[in-house]
Design an enzyme around this catalytic site. Structure first.
Site, PDB file in Angstrom:
ATOM      1  N   GLU A  82     -57.663 -37.133  67.591  1.00 43.59           N
ATOM      2  CA  GLU A  82     -56.284 -37.188  67.082  1.00 43.59           C
ATOM      3  C   GLU A  82     -55.381 -37.942  68.057  1.00 43.59           C
ATOM      4  O   GLU A  82     -54.523 -38.732  67.640  1.00 43.59           O
ATOM      5  CB  GLU A  82     -55.724 -35.771  66.888  1.00 43.59           C
ATOM      6  CG  GLU A  82     -56.525 -34.914  65.908  1.00 43.59           C
ATOM      7  CD  GLU A  82     -57.549 -34.023  66.610  1.00 43.59           C
ATOM      8  OE1 GLU A  82     -58.185 -34.490  67.585  1.00 43.59           O
ATOM      9  OE2 GLU A  82     -57.727 -32.877  66.166  1.00 43.59           O
ATOM     10  N   CYS A 115     -56.613 -28.870  68.258  1.00 45.31           N
ATOM     11  CA  CYS A 115     -56.469 -27.949  69.385  1.00 45.31           C
ATOM     12  C   CYS A 115     -54.993 -27.869  69.776  1.00 45.31           C
ATOM     13  O   CYS A 115     -54.134 -28.527  69.182  1.00 45.31           O
ATOM     14  CB  CYS A 115     -57.304 -28.441  70.568  1.00 45.31           C
ATOM     15  SG  CYS A 115     -56.605 -29.913  71.357  1.00 45.31           S
ATOM     16  N   CYS A 118     -53.465 -31.367  70.690  1.00 48.17           N
ATOM     17  CA  CYS A 118     -53.267 -32.273  69.549  1.00 48.17           C
ATOM     18  C   CYS A 118     -52.213 -31.725  68.594  1.00 48.17           C
ATOM     19  O   CYS A 118     -51.499 -32.499  67.950  1.00 48.17           O
ATOM     20  CB  CYS A 118     -54.584 -32.520  68.841  1.00 48.17           C
ATOM     21  SG  CYS A 118     -55.789 -33.371  69.889  1.00 48.17           S
TER      22      CYS A 118
END
Ligand SMILES: [Zn+2]
Length: 190
Positions: A82, A115, A118
């Site tokens: 990402e 996560c 991100c």
């Protein structure tokens, strides 16, 4: 050991032959299929972790950027798929945000629930929607650490115009995680 004063990374060379930049990705399923295919190719080519992402213009379906996980090959803990997609989209648009004046709305499709890092970057990136295939629990099962991510965090982002939602192709994305485990891929955190 000399100090390092610059950083540079590149997407793996196979990306050029796997991504159709001229295609229109009309549906959520098509957009997610690209993110998951990137994750699979990254595992099969052994060029990084089992994660892929892509950013699209929401209305037109135009592909803006793609990312794959480059943490291990680039020696960079921040290069989640990402993050790479955010970084390359900003550079392409020559804008630090994808929500600037005159810009269409953008959205991120990612092969796995973002996560903590991100998720934070999604807020700063200016994307309006984040759709993920595999869920955080799927990555944790494999041994990856997702960091502090809670429904409350998602509500916080939603209140600021960034919607997180479970998208299509969870089973396909989970299969890529399993493939990575079978290949004894590096678990670089957790
Ligand atoms: Zn991440």
């Amino acid at each position: 050991m000399k100090p390092v004063l610059s950083a540079r990374y590149e997407l793996p060379s196979w990306v050029g032959s796997k991504v159709d930049w001229g295609a229109t990705y009309a549906s959520d399923a098509e957009r997610m299929a690209l993110a998951v295919e990137l994750s699979r190719q990254n595992v099969e080519h052994r060029t990084g972790g089992p994660f892929g992402a892509a950013i699209f213009e929401r209305e037109s379906g135009r592909l803006v950027s793609v990312g794959v996980n480059l943490v291990v090959p680039a020696h960079d803990c921040t290069l989640h798929a990402e993050m790479v997609a955010f970084s390359l989209a900003g550079r392409r648009l020559e804008s630090f945000t994808l929500h600037g004046p005159g810009l269409p709305e953008h959205e991120l499709f990612t092969s796995c629930e973002p996560c903590a890092m991100c998720m934070g970057a999604a807020l700063w990136s200016g994307v309006r929607r984040v759709s993920f295939a595999a869920h955080g629990v799927d990555a944790r099962e494999l041994g990856f650490e997702e960091g502090p991510v809670s429904p409350e965090d998602h509500r916080y982002l939603a209140a600021r115009g960034v919607v997180f939602e479970a998208g299509p192709l969870r089973a396909e994305a989970r299969a890529v995680l399993a493939l990575y485990k079978e290949g004894e891929g590096v678990l670089y955190n957790g």
